[in-house]
Design an enzyme around this catalytic site. Sequence first.
Site, short mmCIF file in Angstrom:
data_model
loop_
_atom_site.label_atom_id
_atom_site.label_comp_id
_atom_site.label_asym_id
_atom_site.label_seq_id
_atom_site.Cartn_x
_atom_site.Cartn_y
_atom_site.Cartn_z
N ILE A 93 -0.11 -57.17 14.74
CA ILE A 93 -1.45 -56.58 14.67
C ILE A 93 -2.51 -57.63 14.36
O ILE A 93 -3.58 -57.67 14.98
CB ILE A 93 -1.48 -55.44 13.63
CG1 ILE A 93 -0.66 -54.26 14.15
CG2 ILE A 93 -2.90 -54.99 13.34
CD1 ILE A 93 -0.55 -53.10 13.18
N CYS A 128 -1.60 -45.15 14.09
CA CYS A 128 -1.85 -44.91 15.52
C CYS A 128 -1.76 -43.42 15.82
O CYS A 128 -2.54 -42.88 16.60
CB CYS A 128 -0.87 -45.71 16.37
SG CYS A 128 0.87 -45.29 16.12
N SER A 177 8.04 -52.88 19.90
CA SER A 177 6.68 -52.90 19.38
C SER A 177 6.64 -52.60 17.89
O SER A 177 5.58 -52.65 17.26
CB SER A 177 5.80 -51.88 20.12
OG SER A 177 6.14 -50.57 19.74
N GLY A 217 7.41 -53.95 14.54
CA GLY A 217 7.73 -55.14 13.77
C GLY A 217 8.26 -54.80 12.39
O GLY A 217 8.48 -53.63 12.06
N ALA A 267 6.83 -54.91 9.42
CA ALA A 267 5.93 -54.08 8.60
C ALA A 267 6.00 -52.62 9.01
O ALA A 267 6.02 -51.72 8.17
CB ALA A 267 4.50 -54.60 8.71
N THR A 268 6.07 -52.38 10.33
CA THR A 268 6.17 -51.00 10.82
C THR A 268 7.44 -50.33 10.32
O THR A 268 7.43 -49.19 9.84
CB THR A 268 6.15 -50.97 12.37
OG1 THR A 268 4.92 -51.52 12.83
CG2 THR A 268 6.27 -49.54 12.89
N ASN A 304 7.39 -49.57 6.66
CA ASN A 304 6.36 -48.60 6.26
C ASN A 304 6.51 -47.23 6.90
O ASN A 304 5.54 -46.48 7.00
CB ASN A 304 4.97 -49.14 6.60
CG ASN A 304 4.58 -50.37 5.81
OD1 ASN A 304 3.61 -51.03 6.12
ND2 ASN A 304 5.33 -50.69 4.78
#
Length: 300
Positions: free
Chosen positions: A12, A124, A157, A159, A161-162, A165
């Site tokens: 990001i 998102c 898509s 990563g 952090a995604t 979290n």
Amino acid sequence: MNNGIIIGTGKIGLDLYIKLKKAKIFNKIFIFNTNKNSEGAKYCRKKKFSYSDTGILGVKKKLPNSSVIFDCTSAKSNLLITKSLKNYLKKIFYINLTPSKFGNYNVPYFNQNHIPRAINLITCGGQTSIPIIASFKKILKKNLKYVELVSSISAKSAGKATRDNINEYLTNTESAIKQLTKIDNTKVILNINPTTPPVNMMNSLFFETSQPLNKKNYLLLKDQLKKINQKIKFYIPEYNAILFKTFDKKIFRVTVRVVGQGDYLPTYAGNLDIITSSAVFLSKQIKKNYNNDKYKKNNN
């Protein structure tokens, strides 16, 4: 406007850096992290970005000549960063691109006459769905009984952090939907799809009504969705929402697909492109408002 600061060199952060440079909103863009050996840091040096691995200490040195901070880290890191920058936050715009709950929920689709200093871009899923849910509720009113959001993204898509979290993604999205649409009966689900080749991101919204949807309401919803598509495409060009009927007359579905612009992120990573595109749009609005003397006076 003065300089912009990006914290985080993940997918990001890198995509946002490129978008902001193209938009020419700030005098300069700086990007920071704390790991000079990360893939993102290596990419920054390769592309000759204004990069530093000095983290928050480096950010603080740039703050006197900066207007906006973009937090592209993680929900956990966001808590530490905002605590460290507590004394600076009243004088600078802070756009939170993580799924933490710091900041005021903000969806660029809605009126931006006044933008808060601390901005939370939710997720998102929140960005794509809240304009639809809020608009549909105005049409259906008390007949709208339940809303479920199912977000599907490509594994490539998503990563670190995604993945770290996911719980924050779910809780923050649900919280924002409830707060901004006033609908309490909601549920959010996230699917990470490992398919190869990678699939484009897709959000599916399921609406349940107390009474069957009549033809008049269906046509009103369809017309409203057309207007939403046109408006959101202004800042997320490949946003496309479609309304579908189901066999159950009390349930209908809206599917939202977003194809990315391919700056740093691949085009299938529309889920991430939504957040960076929203941040760029808000930056333009901040610049527009920031040049208004009355606005600066009221926010200082």
